[in-house]
Design an enzyme around this catalytic site. Structure first.
Site, PDB file in Angstrom:
ATOM      1  N   LYS A  69       0.870  -1.228  -0.488  1.00 19.54           N
ATOM      2  CA  LYS A  69      -0.083  -0.234  -0.197  1.00 19.54           C
ATOM      3  C   LYS A  69       0.976   1.175   0.441  1.00 19.54           C
ATOM      4  O   LYS A  69       0.456   2.488  -0.550  1.00 19.54           O
ATOM      5  CB  LYS A  69      -0.785  -0.148   1.653  1.00 19.54           C
ATOM      6  CG  LYS A  69      -1.662  -1.408   0.887  1.00 19.54           C
ATOM      7  CD  LYS A  69      -2.789  -1.305   2.172  1.00 19.54           C
ATOM      8  CE  LYS A  69      -3.664  -1.816   2.337  1.00 19.54           C
ATOM      9  NZ  LYS A  69      -4.908  -1.384   3.082  1.00 19.54           N
ATOM     10  N   ASP A 105     -10.589   2.730   1.979  1.00 18.57           N
ATOM     11  CA  ASP A 105     -10.552   1.955   3.850  1.00 18.57           C
ATOM     12  C   ASP A 105     -11.573   3.486   4.629  1.00 18.57           C
ATOM     13  O   ASP A 105     -12.421   2.747   5.457  1.00 18.57           O
ATOM     14  CB  ASP A 105      -9.832   1.514   4.006  1.00 18.57           C
ATOM     15  CG  ASP A 105      -8.609   0.658   3.517  1.00 18.57           C
ATOM     16  OD1 ASP A 105      -9.373  -0.130   3.142  1.00 18.57           O
ATOM     17  OD2 ASP A 105      -7.698   0.805   3.527  1.00 18.57           O
TER      18      ASP A 105
END
Ligand code: ATR
Length: 280
Positions: A69, A105
């Site tokens: 990420k 997220d």
């Protein structure tokens, strides 16, 4: 493969337990779309060349998970405001030839609570346990919803201080030894630590200090009912498990790649829960 088949991926290392293919393939079927979504295991040393070859391989985009990420954040040509604030990218897509990096997220976290504990965001004060990557997305979501008193508790205090510096005065760093006092008057308790995973003991906090209307949620979703959520229900508190965050964070990416906004339904949730049971 038909020429108009759109292709997406999830890329991580290792990838064995990713539920993302199940989620996206369910939506592809539901929308009767020509499209693919495949798991691709890429070791860290090969990630950069994987990303540089995406266009050539005909991908519309994909998801990026652990441990890529931060590297995806670095490699994207452009990043969304969410990704910039969170410091990580979990969703990639092309706009023309520009590779855009987003982070869904925080959206997934808030959408899960909106669905299962409406009104959760009317509180003034929240307590967040943990100061890793997931915590950054949670703090961003809380700030977006106007929660201005966030007590951030972590075993390693220097990580809470780094996040307080990053997000500003709304975030107060707190050491584990002072956790219980933070719960007085808090409307939301979020566990973003790995404590409680796979049935292990959860974080040790005095839940009786939370107001009766408080909401408790856990990022951990294996098991669905973590020790923290179990103990919270026994106290009569509202609880929300972490699976919905996984389901909801997937929706914006699907829309980017395949052009239709999917809905998180009980049917999808049941499908993933059944799979978790099968592999438990
Ligand atoms: P993620 O990206 O999922 O947030 P991470 O960055 O590895 O994962 O963060 C894991 C979090 O769980 C951290 O807050 C970590 O605390 P430290 O910063 O002190 O390492 C927390 N954590 C993991 N194991 C823990 C334990 N045994 N006790 C307390 N906290 C723990």
């Amino acid at each position: 493969m038909a020429e108009d088949t759109r292709r997406a991926f999830v890329c991580g290392f290792p990838l064995a337990h990713s539920r993302s293919p199940m989620i996206h393939r369910h939506w592809l079927r539901e929308h009767a779309l020509l499209g693919t979504y495949d798991p691709i295991e890429v070791p860290p040393e090969a990630f950069e060349s994987f990303v540089s070859g995406l266009r050539e391989q005909g991908f519309a985009g994909g998801n990026v998970t652990i441990p890529h990420k931060e590297e995806a954040f670095r490699l994207a040509d452009r990043r969304t405001a969410e990704a910039e604030a969170i410091g990580a990218v979990n969703t990639l897509w092309f706009e023309g030839n520009t590779l855009v990096g987003g982070n869904t997220d925080a959206y997934g976290f808030a959408a899960n609570l909106d669905e299962r504990a409406p009104g959760w965001d009317t509180c003034d004060k929240a307590v967040v346990l943990g100061a890793g990557g997931a915590s950054r997305a949670v703090i961003y979501a809380l700030l977006q919803r106007g929660i201005r008193d966030i007590r951030l508790v972590n075993r390693t205090l220097s990580r809470t201080e780094a996040l307080a510096d990053h997000f500003g005065a709304a975030v107060t760093p707190v050491s584990w030894t002072d956790v219980d006092a933070q719960l007085d008057g808090a409307g939301l308790l979020v566990n973003t630590t790995s404590l409680g995973m796979k049935g292990a003991a959860g974080p040790d906090v005095d839940l009786a200090r939370l107001p009766r209307q408080a909401v408790v949620t856990d990022i951990v979703y294996v098991p669905l009912q973590t020790a923290l959520l179990q103990a919270s229900s026994e106290q009569g508190l509202r609880t929300v498990d972490g699976l919905g965050m996984l389901l909801h964070q997937a929706a914006p990416g699907f829309e980017r790649w395949f052009g239709q906004r999917p809905v998180v339904t009980p049917e999808l949730r049941d499908l993933v829960v059944a799979d978790m049971g099968a592999s438990a």
